[in-house]
Design a protein around this motif. Structure first.
Motif, PDB file in Angstrom:
ATOM      1  N   TYR A   1       0.835  -1.195   0.000  1.00  0.00           N
ATOM      2  CA  TYR A   1       0.000   0.000   0.000  1.00  0.00           C
ATOM      3  C   TYR A   1       0.872   1.247   0.000  1.00  0.00           C
ATOM      4  N   THR A   2       0.266   2.357  -0.480  1.00  0.00           N
ATOM      5  CA  THR A   2       0.976   3.625  -0.370  1.00  0.00           C
ATOM      6  C   THR A   2       1.279   3.854   1.101  1.00  0.00           C
ATOM      7  N   GLU A   3       2.384   4.463   1.376  1.00  0.00           N
ATOM      8  CA  GLU A   3       2.911   4.728   2.715  1.00  0.00           C
ATOM      9  C   GLU A   3       3.666   3.533   3.305  1.00  0.00           C
ATOM     10  N   ASP A   4       3.712   2.390   2.599  1.00  0.00           N
ATOM     11  CA  ASP A   4       4.554   1.278   3.042  1.00  0.00           C
ATOM     12  C   ASP A   4       6.000   1.569   2.653  1.00  0.00           C
ATOM     13  N   TRP A   5       6.913   0.779   3.193  1.00  0.00           N
ATOM     14  CA  TRP A   5       8.341   0.962   2.961  1.00  0.00           C
ATOM     15  C   TRP A   5       8.977  -0.363   2.593  1.00  0.00           C
ATOM     16  N   LEU A   6       9.946  -0.316   1.696  1.00  0.00           N
ATOM     17  CA  LEU A   6      10.775  -1.483   1.402  1.00  0.00           C
ATOM     18  C   LEU A   6      12.144  -1.234   2.020  1.00  0.00           C
ATOM     19  N   PHE A   7      12.641  -2.226   2.739  1.00  0.00           N
ATOM     20  CA  PHE A   7      13.934  -2.114   3.409  1.00  0.00           C
ATOM     21  C   PHE A   7      14.866  -3.131   2.763  1.00  0.00           C
ATOM     22  N   PHE A   8      15.863  -2.635   2.035  1.00  0.00           N
ATOM     23  CA  PHE A   8      16.827  -3.484   1.340  1.00  0.00           C
ATOM     24  C   PHE A   8      18.082  -3.633   2.202  1.00  0.00           C
ATOM     25  N   VAL A   9      18.435  -4.874   2.531  1.00  0.00           N
ATOM     26  CA  VAL A   9      19.648  -5.160   3.304  1.00  0.00           C
ATOM     27  C   VAL A   9      20.526  -6.059   2.438  1.00  0.00           C
ATOM     28  N   TYR A  10      21.792  -5.622   2.198  1.00  0.00           N
ATOM     29  CA  TYR A  10      22.640  -6.339   1.262  1.00  0.00           C
ATOM     30  C   TYR A  10      24.108  -6.036   1.523  1.00  0.00           C
ATOM     31  N   ASP A  11      24.966  -6.741   0.806  1.00  0.00           N
ATOM     32  CA  ASP A  11      26.406  -6.526   0.888  1.00  0.00           C
ATOM     33  C   ASP A  11      26.746  -5.246   0.128  1.00  0.00           C
ATOM     34  N   ARG A  12      27.087  -4.222   0.851  1.00  0.00           N
ATOM     35  CA  ARG A  12      27.301  -2.906   0.245  1.00  0.00           C
ATOM     36  C   ARG A  12      28.503  -2.843  -0.682  1.00  0.00           C
ATOM     37  N   TYR A  13      29.402  -3.789  -0.582  1.00  0.00           N
ATOM     38  CA  TYR A  13      30.589  -3.784  -1.429  1.00  0.00           C
ATOM     39  C   TYR A  13      30.352  -4.444  -2.783  1.00  0.00           C
ATOM     40  N   GLN A  14      29.261  -5.189  -2.917  1.00  0.00           N
ATOM     41  CA  GLN A  14      29.026  -5.919  -4.157  1.00  0.00           C
ATOM     42  C   GLN A  14      27.736  -5.546  -4.865  1.00  0.00           C
ATOM     43  N   MET A  15      26.714  -5.149  -4.128  1.00  0.00           N
ATOM     44  CA  MET A  15      25.390  -5.002  -4.715  1.00  0.00           C
ATOM     45  C   MET A  15      24.876  -3.574  -4.602  1.00  0.00           C
ATOM     46  N   ASP A  16      23.746  -3.321  -5.250  1.00  0.00           N
ATOM     47  CA  ASP A  16      23.117  -2.018  -5.187  1.00  0.00           C
ATOM     48  C   ASP A  16      21.609  -2.179  -5.362  1.00  0.00           C
ATOM     49  N   VAL A  17      20.885  -1.068  -5.270  1.00  0.00           N
ATOM     50  CA  VAL A  17      19.434  -1.074  -5.440  1.00  0.00           C
ATOM     51  C   VAL A  17      19.087   0.023  -6.450  1.00  0.00           C
ATOM     52  N   LEU A  18      18.623  -0.407  -7.610  1.00  0.00           N
ATOM     53  CA  LEU A  18      18.263   0.530  -8.667  1.00  0.00           C
ATOM     54  C   LEU A  18      16.794   0.360  -9.016  1.00  0.00           C
ATOM     55  N   GLU A  19      16.099   1.475  -9.187  1.00  0.00           N
ATOM     56  CA  GLU A  19      14.740   1.411  -9.698  1.00  0.00           C
ATOM     57  C   GLU A  19      14.812   1.657 -11.198  1.00  0.00           C
ATOM     58  N   VAL A  20      14.175   0.776 -11.949  1.00  0.00           N
ATOM     59  CA  VAL A  20      14.210   0.855 -13.409  1.00  0.00           C
ATOM     60  C   VAL A  20      12.782   0.755 -13.959  1.00  0.00           C
ATOM     61  N   ASN A  21      12.635   0.953 -15.261  1.00  0.00           N
ATOM     62  CA  ASN A  21      11.321   0.762 -15.870  1.00  0.00           C
ATOM     63  C   ASN A  21      11.108  -0.726 -16.155  1.00  0.00           C
ATOM     64  N   ARG A  22       9.922  -1.066 -16.603  1.00  0.00           N
ATOM     65  CA  ARG A  22       9.582  -2.479 -16.797  1.00  0.00           C
ATOM     66  C   ARG A  22      10.483  -3.166 -17.818  1.00  0.00           C
ATOM     67  N   THR A  23      10.754  -2.498 -18.914  1.00  0.00           N
ATOM     68  CA  THR A  23      11.603  -3.094 -19.949  1.00  0.00           C
ATOM     69  C   THR A  23      12.996  -3.404 -19.410  1.00  0.00           C
ATOM     70  N   ASN A  24      13.582  -2.455 -18.706  1.00  0.00           N
ATOM     71  CA  ASN A  24      14.915  -2.671 -18.143  1.00  0.00           C
ATOM     72  C   ASN A  24      14.887  -3.709 -17.026  1.00  0.00           C
ATOM     73  N   TYR A  25      13.769  -3.827 -16.340  1.00  0.00           N
ATOM     74  CA  TYR A  25      13.599  -4.866 -15.322  1.00  0.00           C
ATOM     75  C   TYR A  25      13.646  -6.242 -15.989  1.00  0.00           C
ATOM     76  N   GLU A  26      12.878  -6.385 -17.058  1.00  0.00           N
ATOM     77  CA  GLU A  26      12.790  -7.676 -17.740  1.00  0.00           C
ATOM     78  C   GLU A  26      14.105  -8.083 -18.386  1.00  0.00           C
ATOM     79  N   THR A  27      14.895  -7.112 -18.852  1.00  0.00           N
ATOM     80  CA  THR A  27      16.155  -7.415 -19.537  1.00  0.00           C
ATOM     81  C   THR A  27      17.376  -7.249 -18.636  1.00  0.00           C
TER      82      THR A  27
END
Length: 172
Positions: free
Chosen positions: A55-81
């Protein structure tokens, strides 16, 4: 009479601040992406998100290895590819603990670049409008008013707690 460490006005202000900070928790939720596995390779995020309504006002909390990974928001096409060349937003802060507010009703697409998307590090969520609070049951004509119920359940206990704190501070 001795003065307490905190003045009664300070206690009242602090109590109000605590209540204001706690109120959003009533409506919104924070989801740790991937649950106990976090944001990592070889996790099926489609399965993880399948039974969750975001729902709107919810939050996603990403926990990961900061030296290797990242969190990018992309469009649907770039998500699929798994194309990370032109992200809509880079949420990576460098700490490996990134929070994304889901403030708009729409589809969100997240990937991790550096090849990790190809091993499953991609998440698609559909965010819907926050539902209205549940409706109160119909009241009988001889039942207390809805305002009185609200006061008796929230306001009165809060005022009584503040009064008890105030009284104990004044006795110090």
């Amino acid at each position: 009479m001795k003065r307490g460490i905190l003045s009664p006005v300070t206690v009242a202000v602090l109590t109000c601040l605590v209540l204001v900070v706690m109120l959003p928790e009533v409506w919104s939720k924070r989801y740790m992406v991937g649950g106990n596995q976090g944001w990592s390779a070889n996790v099926n995020y489609t399965l993880w998100a399948r039974n969750i309504t975001f729902y709107t006002e919810d939050w996603l909390f990403f926990v990961y290895d900061r030296y290797q990974m990242d969190v990018l928001e992309v469009n649907r096409t770039n998500y699929e590819t798994c194309n990370a060349e032109h992200p809509m937003h880079n949420y990576t802060t460098g700490a490996g603990r990134d929070v994304v507010a889901l403030n708009v009703t729409r589809n969100y697409y997240f990937i991790s670049s550096k090849g990790f998307c190809y091993s499953g590090m991609k998440l698609a969520v559909h965010v819907v409008k926050t539902p209205p609070p549940p409706k109160a049951s119909p009241e009988k004509s001889d039942s207390p008013s809805r305002i009185f119920n609200l006061r008796s359940q929230i306001v009165f206990p809060t005022v009584l707690a503040m009064a008890a704190v105030w009284d104990s501070l004044l006795r110090i």
